[in-house]
Write an enzyme that holds these catalytic residues in place. Sequence first.
Site, PDB file in Angstrom:
ATOM      1  N   GLN A 110       0.850  -1.193   0.000  1.00 13.61           N
ATOM      2  CA  GLN A 110       0.000   0.000   0.000  1.00 13.61           C
ATOM      3  C   GLN A 110       0.885   1.242   0.000  1.00 13.61           C
ATOM      4  O   GLN A 110       0.402   2.355  -0.183  1.00 13.61           O
ATOM      5  CB  GLN A 110      -0.886   0.033   1.241  1.00 13.61           C
ATOM      6  CG  GLN A 110      -1.797  -1.170   1.389  1.00 13.61           C
ATOM      7  CD  GLN A 110      -2.458  -1.173   2.743  1.00 13.61           C
ATOM      8  OE1 GLN A 110      -3.500  -0.550   2.950  1.00 13.61           O
ATOM      9  NE2 GLN A 110      -1.842  -1.847   3.700  1.00 13.61           N
ATOM     10  N   ASP A 113       6.158   4.836  -1.163  1.00 13.20           N
ATOM     11  CA  ASP A 113       7.534   5.339  -1.017  1.00 13.20           C
ATOM     12  C   ASP A 113       8.544   4.630  -1.928  1.00 13.20           C
ATOM     13  O   ASP A 113       9.682   5.060  -2.038  1.00 13.20           O
ATOM     14  CB  ASP A 113       7.978   5.242   0.466  1.00 13.20           C
ATOM     15  CG  ASP A 113       7.886   3.807   1.021  1.00 13.20           C
ATOM     16  OD1 ASP A 113       7.603   3.670   2.229  1.00 13.20           O
ATOM     17  OD2 ASP A 113       8.072   2.844   0.244  1.00 13.20           O
ATOM     18  N   HIS A 128      -1.264   1.316  -4.384  1.00 10.71           N
ATOM     19  CA  HIS A 128      -1.659   2.729  -4.296  1.00 10.71           C
ATOM     20  C   HIS A 128      -0.746   3.641  -5.101  1.00 10.71           C
ATOM     21  O   HIS A 128      -0.762   4.858  -4.905  1.00 10.71           O
ATOM     22  CB  HIS A 128      -1.692   3.185  -2.823  1.00 10.71           C
ATOM     23  CG  HIS A 128      -2.723   2.462  -2.019  1.00 10.71           C
ATOM     24  ND1 HIS A 128      -2.676   2.390  -0.654  1.00 10.71           N
ATOM     25  CD2 HIS A 128      -3.824   1.771  -2.397  1.00 10.71           C
ATOM     26  CE1 HIS A 128      -3.707   1.674  -0.223  1.00 10.71           C
ATOM     27  NE2 HIS A 128      -4.420   1.277  -1.261  1.00 10.71           N
ATOM     28  N   CYS A 136      -1.063  13.216 -15.540  1.00  9.30           N
ATOM     29  CA  CYS A 136      -1.722  14.469 -15.927  1.00  9.30           C
ATOM     30  C   CYS A 136      -3.088  14.573 -15.243  1.00  9.30           C
ATOM     31  O   CYS A 136      -3.918  13.672 -15.348  1.00  9.30           O
ATOM     32  CB  CYS A 136      -1.901  14.498 -17.457  1.00  9.30           C
ATOM     33  SG  CYS A 136      -2.788  15.975 -18.001  1.00  9.30           S
ATOM     34  N   CYS A 160       2.087  19.160 -16.636  1.00 13.48           N
ATOM     35  CA  CYS A 160       2.153  17.986 -17.513  1.00 13.48           C
ATOM     36  C   CYS A 160       3.008  18.349 -18.730  1.00 13.48           C
ATOM     37  O   CYS A 160       2.748  19.367 -19.387  1.00 13.48           O
ATOM     38  CB  CYS A 160       0.737  17.612 -17.967  1.00 13.48           C
ATOM     39  SG  CYS A 160       0.739  16.394 -19.298  1.00 13.48           S
ATOM     40  N   CYS A 163       0.581  18.359 -22.088  1.00 15.94           N
ATOM     41  CA  CYS A 163      -0.469  19.351 -22.399  1.00 15.94           C
ATOM     42  C   CYS A 163      -0.260  20.658 -21.638  1.00 15.94           C
ATOM     43  O   CYS A 163      -1.008  21.610 -21.823  1.00 15.94           O
ATOM     44  CB  CYS A 163      -1.847  18.756 -22.070  1.00 15.94           C
ATOM     45  SG  CYS A 163      -2.164  18.647 -20.289  1.00 15.94           S
ATOM     46  N   GLY A 199       2.907  -4.538   8.977  1.00 19.55           N
ATOM     47  CA  GLY A 199       2.950  -3.085   9.167  1.00 19.55           C
ATOM     48  C   GLY A 199       1.790  -2.329   8.564  1.00 19.55           C
ATOM     49  O   GLY A 199       1.988  -1.264   7.976  1.00 19.55           O
ATOM     50  N   THR A 200       0.578  -2.882   8.698  1.00 19.09           N
ATOM     51  CA  THR A 200      -0.572  -2.126   8.201  1.00 19.09           C
ATOM     52  C   THR A 200      -1.679  -2.144   9.244  1.00 19.09           C
ATOM     53  O   THR A 200      -1.901  -3.124   9.936  1.00 19.09           O
ATOM     54  CB  THR A 200      -1.109  -2.675   6.859  1.00 19.09           C
ATOM     55  OG1 THR A 200      -2.263  -1.920   6.465  1.00 19.09           O
ATOM     56  CG2 THR A 200      -1.477  -4.149   6.933  1.00 19.09           C
ATOM     57  N   SER A 201      -2.387  -1.007   9.327  1.00 18.20           N
ATOM     58  CA  SER A 201      -3.469  -0.886  10.313  1.00 18.20           C
ATOM     59  C   SER A 201      -4.723  -1.597   9.815  1.00 18.20           C
ATOM     60  O   SER A 201      -5.725  -1.656  10.524  1.00 18.20           O
ATOM     61  CB  SER A 201      -3.778   0.604  10.560  1.00 18.20           C
ATOM     62  OG  SER A 201      -4.106   1.228   9.318  1.00 18.20           O
TER      63      SER A 201
END
Length: 250
Positions: A110, A113, A128, A136, A160, A163, A199-201
């Site tokens: 998730q 980093d 994620h 863009c 971007c 564009c 290490g995840t809630s």
Amino acid sequence: MLAARIRGAARLTILTGAGVSAASGVPTFRGPEGLWRQFRPEDLATPEAFARDPRLVWEWYAWRREKIAACRPNAAHDVIARWSGVRPRNGATQGSDPGTERLKVVVLTQNVDDLHVRAGTRNLVRLHGSIWELSCWNRCATGAAWRDERVPLPEPPPRCPRCGGLARPAVVWFGESLDARDVGAAVEATECDVFLTVGTSSVVYPAAGLVHRARERGAFTAEVNLDETPASSMVDLAIHGPAEEILPAL
Ligand code: BV8
């Protein structure tokens, strides 16, 4: 017990969250020094927040990019990378851990980093997205992301290149759907012998639902986390402690 289960497994799936990067110095989201302390998720990690105030949202991401740029993978990342079948960073030969020779590992993270990327992890699914990639805001080229690791970024908010419109962090915000290919890979990976969350809630969906799917499909489920989470009572084994110590011990 968990080590034995992993040694005997043909397929191991690992789901990681911010806790796996805590020892590297990357602030978690909901911990005491958590990122969300100073801010509220609905204020920043949403498309509505970006539409309302792109400069504020970019200030938060630029601050996080600067913090993460100074961080390195820790022992938890290295163990997970080794299990995922790459040459350990200490140069030892592949498969030096006998128990990992035939192990097929999928790592679902998730975290945005990219520390798993820097640790050399294979079969990695970044559910994620990545804080080091931009896309863009107007989705001018089917929303294809590009990588830009400059710290600081040239001129906030970044534009971007195609564009000239606003660029956004190529991460999945609350209320946004995950990439269907990533969800597909993650659901496929719940068909495994051992499903380990680290290490995840376990409060953010659909990632938090994966351990339930794995259990329904007969996997041995385990959690390595500093604190109790909503998953702690439903996994087969909950180990509470720091991942950077528990994973090397495993
Ligand atoms: C979606 C990216 C379809 C950006 C993030 C079903 C049920 C309920 C709610 C929902 C649902 N479906 C959708 C929702 C809404 C929402 C959601 O889940 N809300 C929650 C808060 C209730 N989900 C979504 O919006 C998702 N989209 O489902 O699309 C859809 C579309 C429209 C409408 C409905 C559905 C998108 C979710 C993705 C959001 N983006 N981040 C960015 O990073 O800036 S989420 C954010 O939280 C991070 O990605 C983070 O990784 C993630 C989860 O947090 P954790 O990683 O677990 O971190 P946290 O700090 O919480 O916990 C760290 C843990 O580590 C702690 O437990 C601590 O004890 C432990 N720890 C600390 N140190 C250590 C340690 N453990 C071990 N060792 C240590 N040293």
